[in-house]
Design a protein around this motif. Structure first.
Motif, short mmCIF file in Angstrom:
data_model
loop_
_atom_site.label_atom_id
_atom_site.label_comp_id
_atom_site.label_asym_id
_atom_site.label_seq_id
_atom_site.Cartn_x
_atom_site.Cartn_y
_atom_site.Cartn_z
N MET A 264 14.38 -3.01 37.19
CA MET A 264 14.77 -1.81 37.87
C MET A 264 13.65 -1.44 38.85
SD MET A 264 15.44 1.91 36.08
CE MET A 264 14.58 1.41 34.64
N ARG A 265 14.04 -1.00 40.01
CA ARG A 265 13.07 -0.59 41.03
C ARG A 265 13.36 0.85 41.41
NH1 ARG A 265 13.39 -3.60 46.54
NH2 ARG A 265 15.26 -2.36 46.57
N VAL A 266 12.32 1.65 41.52
CA VAL A 266 12.44 3.06 41.88
C VAL A 266 11.70 3.29 43.19
CG1 VAL A 266 11.83 5.42 41.21
CG2 VAL A 266 12.60 3.80 39.48
N VAL A 267 12.35 4.01 44.09
CA VAL A 267 11.73 4.41 45.35
C VAL A 267 11.98 5.91 45.50
CG1 VAL A 267 11.71 4.15 47.85
CG2 VAL A 267 12.14 2.16 46.40
N VAL A 268 10.92 6.64 45.80
CA VAL A 268 11.04 8.08 46.02
C VAL A 268 10.70 8.35 47.48
CG1 VAL A 268 10.20 10.37 45.40
CG2 VAL A 268 10.41 8.61 43.64
N ASP A 269 11.59 9.06 48.15
CA ASP A 269 11.33 9.48 49.52
C ASP A 269 10.42 10.70 49.43
OD1 ASP A 269 11.31 10.50 52.09
OD2 ASP A 269 13.46 10.21 52.42
N LEU A 270 9.13 10.45 49.54
CA LEU A 270 8.15 11.51 49.37
C LEU A 270 8.19 12.56 50.48
CD1 LEU A 270 5.20 9.36 48.01
CD2 LEU A 270 6.75 10.86 46.71
N SER A 271 8.82 12.24 51.60
CA SER A 271 8.97 13.23 52.65
C SER A 271 10.08 14.23 52.30
CB SER A 271 9.25 12.58 54.00
OG SER A 271 10.51 11.91 53.98
N ARG A 272 10.99 13.84 51.41
CA ARG A 272 12.05 14.74 50.95
C ARG A 272 11.65 15.50 49.69
NH1 ARG A 272 17.94 12.31 50.94
NH2 ARG A 272 18.37 14.51 51.10
N CYS A 273 10.83 14.87 48.86
CA CYS A 273 10.43 15.46 47.57
C CYS A 273 9.72 16.79 47.82
CB CYS A 273 9.50 14.51 46.83
SG CYS A 273 8.88 15.18 45.28
N GLN A 274 10.15 17.82 47.10
CA GLN A 274 9.54 19.14 47.22
C GLN A 274 8.78 19.55 45.97
OE1 GLN A 274 9.67 21.21 50.11
NE2 GLN A 274 10.23 19.21 50.92
N GLY A 275 8.61 18.63 45.03
CA GLY A 275 7.82 18.90 43.84
C GLY A 275 8.49 19.79 42.80
N TYR A 276 9.81 19.76 42.71
CA TYR A 276 10.50 20.54 41.69
C TYR A 276 10.22 20.03 40.28
CZ TYR A 276 13.12 22.88 45.38
OH TYR A 276 13.46 23.63 46.47
N ALA A 277 9.82 18.78 40.16
CA ALA A 277 9.38 18.15 38.91
C ALA A 277 10.47 17.95 37.87
CB ALA A 277 8.20 18.91 38.30
N GLN A 278 11.72 17.99 38.26
CA GLN A 278 12.79 17.70 37.31
C GLN A 278 12.66 16.27 36.80
OE1 GLN A 278 15.06 19.94 36.08
NE2 GLN A 278 13.71 21.32 37.19
N CYS A 279 12.28 15.36 37.66
CA CYS A 279 12.12 13.96 37.26
C CYS A 279 11.00 13.81 36.24
CB CYS A 279 11.88 13.08 38.47
SG CYS A 279 10.43 13.55 39.46
N ALA A 280 9.90 14.51 36.45
CA ALA A 280 8.76 14.43 35.53
C ALA A 280 9.12 15.01 34.16
CB ALA A 280 7.56 15.15 36.12
N PHE A 281 9.98 15.99 34.14
CA PHE A 281 10.43 16.58 32.89
C PHE A 281 11.36 15.63 32.14
CE2 PHE A 281 13.65 19.13 30.62
CZ PHE A 281 12.83 19.71 29.68
N LEU A 282 12.27 14.97 32.87
CA LEU A 282 13.27 14.11 32.25
C LEU A 282 12.79 12.70 31.96
CD1 LEU A 282 16.32 15.35 34.31
CD2 LEU A 282 15.91 15.72 31.87
N ALA A 283 11.85 12.19 32.73
CA ALA A 283 11.33 10.83 32.52
C ALA A 283 9.81 10.84 32.71
CB ALA A 283 12.00 9.86 33.49
N PRO A 284 9.09 11.45 31.77
CA PRO A 284 7.65 11.61 31.94
C PRO A 284 6.85 10.31 31.97
CG PRO A 284 8.33 12.30 29.74
CD PRO A 284 9.58 12.03 30.53
N ASP A 285 7.40 9.22 31.44
CA ASP A 285 6.68 7.94 31.50
C ASP A 285 6.81 7.27 32.85
OD1 ASP A 285 5.77 8.18 28.89
OD2 ASP A 285 7.53 7.17 28.06
N ALA A 286 7.79 7.69 33.64
CA ALA A 286 8.01 7.08 34.96
C ALA A 286 7.57 7.98 36.11
CB ALA A 286 9.49 6.72 35.12
#
Length: 75
Positions: free
Chosen positions: A1-23
């Protein structure tokens, strides 16, 4: 599996960090750090995290290894 985050779109809401803290994890208050090739054991968490992103800044591609069907034809 490959993950790419568009960091120019990311606003730091951190929902991803809450749901998948190891990734995904926040570095400071606004900078997101992420694993570009998380372990398949994290698959469900990563998919939930991508779906929960309010800005849809996370793209998850399935990587199964080399595609041996490209450029070949059945004999």
């Amino acid at each position: 599996m490959r993950v790419v985050v568009d960091l120019s779109r990311c606003q730091g809401y951190a929902q991803c960090a809450f749901l998948a803290p190891d990734a995904f994890r926040m570095h400071g208050e606004e900078a997101l750090m992420y694993a570009p090739n998380p372990d398949d054991a994290q698959r469900e968490q990563v998919l939930r995290a991508a779906a929960a992103c309010p800005l849809q800044a996370i793209l998850v591609d399935r990587v199964d290894g080399p595609d041996t069907s490209v450029g070949t034809s059945p004999s």
